[in-house]
Design an enzyme around this catalytic site. Structure first.
Site, short mmCIF file in Angstrom:
data_model
loop_
_atom_site.label_atom_id
_atom_site.label_comp_id
_atom_site.label_asym_id
_atom_site.label_seq_id
_atom_site.Cartn_x
_atom_site.Cartn_y
_atom_site.Cartn_z
N TYR A 151 -66.44 22.62 3.14
CA TYR A 151 -66.24 21.29 2.58
C TYR A 151 -66.38 21.38 1.07
CZ TYR A 151 -71.26 20.92 1.77
OH TYR A 151 -72.54 21.14 1.31
N SER A 154 -77.90 16.35 -0.73
CA SER A 154 -77.94 17.35 0.33
C SER A 154 -76.96 16.97 1.42
CB SER A 154 -79.36 17.43 0.93
OG SER A 154 -79.35 18.15 2.14
N LYS A 155 -76.20 17.95 1.90
CA LYS A 155 -75.23 17.67 2.96
C LYS A 155 -75.93 17.25 4.25
CE LYS A 155 -74.82 22.45 4.65
NZ LYS A 155 -73.89 23.57 4.92
N ARG A 156 -77.20 17.60 4.41
CA ARG A 156 -77.93 17.22 5.62
C ARG A 156 -78.39 15.77 5.58
NH1 ARG A 156 -79.40 22.21 4.06
NH2 ARG A 156 -79.12 23.94 5.52
#
Length: 468
Positions: free
Chosen positions: A16, A238-240
């Site tokens: 991504y 953060s992608k999380r």
């Protein structure tokens, strides 16, 4: 600038495209174009787990979407770090031969034991004078000299790093493969990079890289470390935890121009009071020296507001074309054969004036293309419990049957006249009509929608709910 500058953007394929990476790429692109330079795309693909061709294609596609066109004169690449492995090893050999690097056979456990015994914080330079040669399991370390390194940063000014805080860092692993620090510097030298503009998280590595540039006999590039992007808790994105993929915003109907404009304001402001400015203004005015070094808040609400402004800047024809993929997607709530392009075109001006993203458009006008609207039962019960609601619904239905003209203005006046007869304000009078026709209490302008639906369909819906 004395010669055409060469900027680079060097992402790792991750599957991504991070909004922070997009902002960094745009900073580099603006500068490369402003100064007649080159934007070099280099893919850091030495991590085999991340070395997938489709992920590289995704980076190029995302760059194209935000205006960094791979066929533009200023664009060069993509290059791949893995293709420069021989140059990385040759540079390591030169450093070893010059005495700027040495081999070390200590294991991680031995380093920890020595640190515990001596009170050091890490590797203590034990192998510096042991004159070891290359062998399996031995790492190659850079010999950090005494003194200090000053990094001249266009964003942060001069940043001084005392060498006493920098341990002799590893250039080659025990298996002979190069570390990122070495590969990154060698690639920049090979590609004649003059400016390194990147996120501030890379600043701690910069003195090491500057030492390598100098040890390899080259003048270091001009450095600029731009602020991190943070969320509303002021934590690094953060992608999380956060929505960080450019592809996701694109899929949700954010316009590329809005995304570009918003990202460029994260850490920098265009001159004047208006942050919404065309790319030509950004390219002309953007300067690294004007970038703020404080963390920049990536505010999705503000991005959405930017997007709404850009949607309203579109011509009606442009808006219709932009909506097309969302109106014909597989997940639209109506059968494909019920979509009527002419009806949408008639409603487009009032939808455009209220839309913040393109993806929300199908949900706003679904009732137009469904055989029957999806009725919000609670909204219906609440609306019809109001005094006079049933009478307004019945009398409006009959009045609509008798109208000579079927247009928004006449439809509106008719409802208001009926409501006034029953002592209801405009909003109260319109409520039962809106729920009966659209299925809900909110939506696009009611009477414009009813004009598009047509007399027969509107009366059918009014009659259907009245008899239910």
């Amino acid at each position: 600038m004395s010669s055409a500058p060469r900027f680079r953007f060097a992402p790792s394929p991750t599957g991504y495209f991070h909004v922070g990476g997009a902002r960094t790429a745009l900073y580099n692109w603006a500068l490369a174009n402003r100064f007649g330079g080159t934007f070099v795309l280099r893919i850091e693909d030495t991590d085999e787990a991340r070395n997938r061709p489709e992920w590289t294609d995704g980076i190029i596609d995302a760059l194209n979407w935000i205006g960094i066109k791979s066929d533009a004169p200023a664009f060069e690449g993509p290059y791949f770090q893995s293709h420069y492995a021989e140059a990385h090893l040759a540079a390591a050999e030169r450093l070893f031969a010059a005495g700027a690097a040495y081999y070390c056979d200590l294991t991680s456990e031995q380093i920890q034991e020595r640190a515990k015994a001596t009170g050091a914080s890490g590797y203590d330079g034990y192998s510096r004078d042991r004159e070891l040669g290359p062998a399996p399991g031995r790492v190659l370390r850079f010999r950090v000299p005494e003194g200090a390194t000053t990094v001249h940063d266009l964003v942060r000014g001069d940043v001084v790093f005392e060498h006493s805080t920098i341990e002799d860092f590893v250039l080659l692993r025990g298996n002979g493969t190069p570390m990122f620090l070495l590969a990154n510097v060698v690639d920049d030298i090979e590609m004649r990079i003059s400016h390194v503009v990147r996120a501030e998280e890379h600043l701690p590595n910069t003195p090491k890289q500057q030492l390598l540039w100098q040890a390899l006999g080259h003048e270091p590039p001009i450095w600029a470390h731009v602020p991190l992007l943070v969320n509303e808790q002021r934590k690094k994105l953060s992608k999380r935890r956060d929505k960080v993929a450019v592809e996701q915003y694109r899929a949700e109907g954010y316009l590329a121009e809005a995304m570009v404009n918003y990202l460029m304001t994260l850490g920098w402001s265009p001159p004047g009071d208006d942050e919404i400015v065309p790319w030509s203004t950004i390219e002309r005015e953007f300067r690294l020296e004007d970038v703020n070094h404080s963390p920049a808040f990536f505010d999705v609400k503000k991005l959405t507001a930017f997007n709404g402004e850009y949607i309203r800047k579109l011509s009606i024809d442009e808006f219709i074309v932009a909506c097309e993929p969302f109106l014909r997607a597989d997940d639209v709530p109506w059968p494909a054969d019920r979509f009527d392009a002419a009806k949408f075109a008639a409603l487009a001006p009032v939808v455009q004036s209220r839309a913040d993203t393109l993806a929300e458009v199908p949900g706003v006008i679904d009732f137009v293309f469904l055989a029957d609207p999806v009725l919000d039962e609670q909204a219906w019960d609440n609306t019809m419990s109001l005094p006079g609601a049933k009478e307004v619904l019945a009398e409006t239905t009959e009045a609509y049957r008798q109208l000579a003209e079927w247009d928004a203005a006449t439809l509106k006046t008719t409802v208001e006249d009926v409501g006034e007869k029953h002592g209801l304000k405009k909003g109260k009078a319109q409520a039962p009509i809106r729920v009966a026709v659209t299925g809900r209490t909110v939506g696009p302008p009611l009477f414009e929608a009813m004009e598009v639906l047509g007399r027969e369909e509107v009366i059918r819906r009014l009659t259907m709910v009245s008899s239910a």
